[in-house]
Design a protein around this motif. Sequence first.
Motif, PDB file in Angstrom:
ATOM      1  N   THR A  81      -0.016  -2.048   0.167  1.00  0.00           N
ATOM      2  CA  THR A  81       1.365  -2.373   0.513  1.00  0.00           C
ATOM      3  C   THR A  81       2.332  -1.419  -0.178  1.00  0.00           C
ATOM      4  OG1 THR A  81       0.778  -4.706   0.782  1.00  0.00           O
ATOM      5  CG2 THR A  81       3.108  -4.205   0.480  1.00  0.00           C
ATOM      6  N   ASN A  82       2.044  -1.118  -1.444  1.00  0.00           N
ATOM      7  CA  ASN A  82       2.878  -0.211  -2.219  1.00  0.00           C
ATOM      8  C   ASN A  82       2.869   1.202  -1.630  1.00  0.00           C
ATOM      9  OD1 ASN A  82       4.325   0.403  -4.921  1.00  0.00           O
ATOM     10  ND2 ASN A  82       2.657   1.897  -4.862  1.00  0.00           N
ATOM     11  N   ALA A  83       1.688   1.701  -1.264  1.00  0.00           N
ATOM     12  CA  ALA A  83       1.595   3.055  -0.723  1.00  0.00           C
ATOM     13  C   ALA A  83       2.265   3.162   0.644  1.00  0.00           C
ATOM     14  CB  ALA A  83       0.125   3.472  -0.628  1.00  0.00           C
ATOM     15  N   LEU A  84       2.086   2.154   1.474  1.00  0.00           N
ATOM     16  CA  LEU A  84       2.688   2.150   2.808  1.00  0.00           C
ATOM     17  C   LEU A  84       4.211   2.110   2.743  1.00  0.00           C
ATOM     18  CD1 LEU A  84       0.222  -0.454   4.298  1.00  0.00           C
ATOM     19  CD2 LEU A  84       0.395   1.918   5.089  1.00  0.00           C
ATOM     20  N   SER A  85       4.740   1.565   1.659  1.00  0.00           N
ATOM     21  CA  SER A  85       6.182   1.337   1.534  1.00  0.00           C
ATOM     22  C   SER A  85       6.999   2.611   1.652  1.00  0.00           C
ATOM     23  CB  SER A  85       6.482   0.647   0.201  1.00  0.00           C
ATOM     24  OG  SER A  85       7.860   0.402   0.065  1.00  0.00           O
ATOM     25  N   ASP A  86       6.472   3.731   1.160  1.00  0.00           N
ATOM     26  CA  ASP A  86       7.236   4.977   1.190  1.00  0.00           C
ATOM     27  C   ASP A  86       7.563   5.422   2.615  1.00  0.00           C
ATOM     28  OD1 ASP A  86       7.315   5.195  -1.556  1.00  0.00           O
ATOM     29  OD2 ASP A  86       5.564   6.495  -1.684  1.00  0.00           O
ATOM     30  N   ILE A  87       6.660   5.138   3.551  1.00  0.00           N
ATOM     31  CA  ILE A  87       6.929   5.486   4.946  1.00  0.00           C
ATOM     32  C   ILE A  87       8.127   4.693   5.457  1.00  0.00           C
ATOM     33  CG2 ILE A  87       5.996   5.554   7.285  1.00  0.00           C
ATOM     34  CD1 ILE A  87       4.578   7.481   5.369  1.00  0.00           C
ATOM     35  N   TYR A  88       8.165   3.402   5.129  1.00  0.00           N
ATOM     36  CA  TYR A  88       9.271   2.555   5.580  1.00  0.00           C
ATOM     37  C   TYR A  88      10.582   2.945   4.906  1.00  0.00           C
ATOM     38  CZ  TYR A  88       5.387  -0.189   7.349  1.00  0.00           C
ATOM     39  OH  TYR A  88       4.251  -0.579   8.004  1.00  0.00           O
ATOM     40  N   ALA A  89      10.501   3.364   3.642  1.00  0.00           N
ATOM     41  CA  ALA A  89      11.711   3.766   2.929  1.00  0.00           C
ATOM     42  C   ALA A  89      12.349   5.010   3.543  1.00  0.00           C
ATOM     43  CB  ALA A  89      11.395   4.022   1.457  1.00  0.00           C
ATOM     44  N   MET A  90      11.561   5.812   4.248  1.00  0.00           N
ATOM     45  CA  MET A  90      12.099   6.995   4.921  1.00  0.00           C
ATOM     46  C   MET A  90      12.551   6.688   6.348  1.00  0.00           C
ATOM     47  SD  MET A  90      11.793   9.178   2.506  1.00  0.00           S
ATOM     48  CE  MET A  90      12.381  10.608   3.406  1.00  0.00           C
ATOM     49  N   GLY A  91      12.261   5.462   6.825  1.00  0.00           N
ATOM     50  CA  GLY A  91      12.611   5.101   8.192  1.00  0.00           C
ATOM     51  C   GLY A  91      11.519   5.368   9.198  1.00  0.00           C
ATOM     52  N   GLY A  92      10.299   5.697   8.725  1.00  0.00           N
ATOM     53  CA  GLY A  92       9.215   6.080   9.621  1.00  0.00           C
ATOM     54  C   GLY A  92       8.319   4.924  10.024  1.00  0.00           C
ATOM     55  N   GLU A  93       7.326   5.259  10.861  1.00  0.00           N
ATOM     56  CA  GLU A  93       6.313   4.312  11.300  1.00  0.00           C
ATOM     57  C   GLU A  93       4.943   4.792  10.841  1.00  0.00           C
ATOM     58  OE1 GLU A  93       6.494   3.658  15.479  1.00  0.00           O
ATOM     59  OE2 GLU A  93       8.585   2.989  15.471  1.00  0.00           O
ATOM     60  N   VAL A  94       4.135   3.880  10.317  1.00  0.00           N
ATOM     61  CA  VAL A  94       2.802   4.210   9.801  1.00  0.00           C
ATOM     62  C   VAL A  94       1.865   4.543  10.954  1.00  0.00           C
ATOM     63  CG1 VAL A  94       0.788   3.288   8.591  1.00  0.00           C
ATOM     64  CG2 VAL A  94       3.105   2.789   7.738  1.00  0.00           C
ATOM     65  N   LYS A  95       1.080   5.628  10.778  1.00  0.00           N
ATOM     66  CA  LYS A  95       0.092   6.009  11.786  1.00  0.00           C
ATOM     67  C   LYS A  95      -1.331   5.992  11.222  1.00  0.00           C
ATOM     68  CE  LYS A  95       3.018   6.512  15.097  1.00  0.00           C
ATOM     69  NZ  LYS A  95       3.035   5.537  16.205  1.00  0.00           N
ATOM     70  N   THR A  96      -1.594   6.734  10.149  1.00  0.00           N
ATOM     71  CA  THR A  96      -2.939   6.776   9.584  1.00  0.00           C
ATOM     72  C   THR A  96      -2.882   6.646   8.063  1.00  0.00           C
ATOM     73  OG1 THR A  96      -2.970   9.194   9.351  1.00  0.00           O
ATOM     74  CG2 THR A  96      -3.811   8.274  11.425  1.00  0.00           C
ATOM     75  N   ALA A  97      -4.003   6.238   7.483  1.00  0.00           N
ATOM     76  CA  ALA A  97      -4.111   6.133   6.025  1.00  0.00           C
ATOM     77  C   ALA A  97      -5.511   6.545   5.592  1.00  0.00           C
ATOM     78  CB  ALA A  97      -3.813   4.709   5.569  1.00  0.00           C
ATOM     79  N   LEU A  98      -5.612   7.092   4.388  1.00  0.00           N
ATOM     80  CA  LEU A  98      -6.876   7.483   3.773  1.00  0.00           C
ATOM     81  C   LEU A  98      -6.993   6.786   2.424  1.00  0.00           C
ATOM     82  CD1 LEU A  98      -6.695  11.351   4.382  1.00  0.00           C
ATOM     83  CD2 LEU A  98      -7.952   9.685   5.758  1.00  0.00           C
ATOM     84  N   ASN A  99      -8.156   6.211   2.144  1.00  0.00           N
ATOM     85  CA  ASN A  99      -8.387   5.560   0.856  1.00  0.00           C
ATOM     86  C   ASN A  99      -8.488   6.584  -0.271  1.00  0.00           C
ATOM     87  OD1 ASN A  99      -8.551   2.765   1.464  1.00  0.00           O
ATOM     88  ND2 ASN A  99     -10.594   3.055   2.335  1.00  0.00           N
ATOM     89  N   ILE A 100      -7.927   6.227  -1.418  1.00  0.00           N
ATOM     90  CA  ILE A 100      -8.119   6.977  -2.667  1.00  0.00           C
ATOM     91  C   ILE A 100      -8.781   6.021  -3.647  1.00  0.00           C
ATOM     92  CG2 ILE A 100      -7.007   8.220  -4.556  1.00  0.00           C
ATOM     93  CD1 ILE A 100      -4.608   8.645  -2.622  1.00  0.00           C
ATOM     94  N   VAL A 101      -9.989   6.346  -4.109  1.00  0.00           N
ATOM     95  CA  VAL A 101     -10.778   5.420  -4.919  1.00  0.00           C
ATOM     96  C   VAL A 101     -11.304   6.104  -6.174  1.00  0.00           C
ATOM     97  CG1 VAL A 101     -12.848   3.980  -5.015  1.00  0.00           C
ATOM     98  CG2 VAL A 101     -11.501   4.075  -2.911  1.00  0.00           C
TER      99      VAL A 101
END
Length: 339
Positions: A81-101
């Motif tokens: 949720t935290n990582a996805l938030s930056d996209i919304y803060a810029m006004g964008g829409e989420v498309k893809t994500a990659l795990n960092i582990v």
Amino acid sequence: MNEENMFCKGGGCTAKLGPGILAAVLEKLPKYADSNLLVGFDSSDDAAVYQLTEDLAVVQTLDFFPPMVEDPYIFGQIAATNALSDIYAMGGEVKTALNIVCFPEKMDLNILGKIMQGGSEKVKEAGGVLAGGHSIADSDVKYGLSVMGTIHPDKIYKNNGCQEGDKLILTKPLGVGIVCTAQRVGESSKEAMGSAIKSMTTLNKYAAQIIKKYRVHGCTDVTGFSFLGHLTEMLEGDFGAEIDSLQVPYIKEAVHYANEFFITAAGQRNRNHVGDRVAFINVPYAMEEILFDPQTSGGLLVSMHPDDAACALKEIEALGLPCGIVGTVTKTNKKIIVR
């Protein structure tokens, strides 16, 4: 479950490098001229934006950190949720994500499975696709996402677009860092921790969908540098702000925990970094600490045309989290005045 008892050692956005240290490093990095790079690291914004065509740009961000809760599944939800938030803060829409582990080889892999399940579910809720990732063996657990979104180049919410007279809206409550600190020493109530988890696992997608209907001049998400730290970045030395502390939403138990000194080192770094820009007038100590408290997966801080703020807030309130019109952008006085 002994491994899970040692799972949370203190993490979330409190694990960030201090803003002063980070700024000292970034200012020495070379700036590369590229007219298609619409937003880079020079403005301390939430994500990078690169223009591909006349009406399409990509938004890129990444975020990861150690656990701040004991439940691996909830940790995965919070980190995503935290990582996805930056996209919304810029006004964008989420498309893809990659795990960092980062994960210890000797730890139970079921724990890793729970983390990644929580993260995957939040990516799906965001409307994105989890497309892969990268993992390394490490002594401690860390998890997050690299996220790509899209946006129209003319509809970017930069963090430093404030205008004089704008109203400042905060879409989630503060105090998450303080509550999590109290929880680690066994002093947080179930109610307080429940409120913190609800806030940290609520996507900013829903607030972002609302504010797009209105005249937004600047936007950021409030994370490790605190409400006052991120507000300072928004104002960028060109503006000040009048903040009404009575309108600032926060987890109610955070006041008690702050008075009991369940505060973080990161919060004190935030105070040291931007404290000279802030003047408190008859504000209790606990509220000062809440305003400097590092947030994990915090809300959006929106600088909006004053005629739109009340209507926007009414819609945001319906999402069910404490929120508020917390202040006004000023021009004549460039300090942040908190009353």
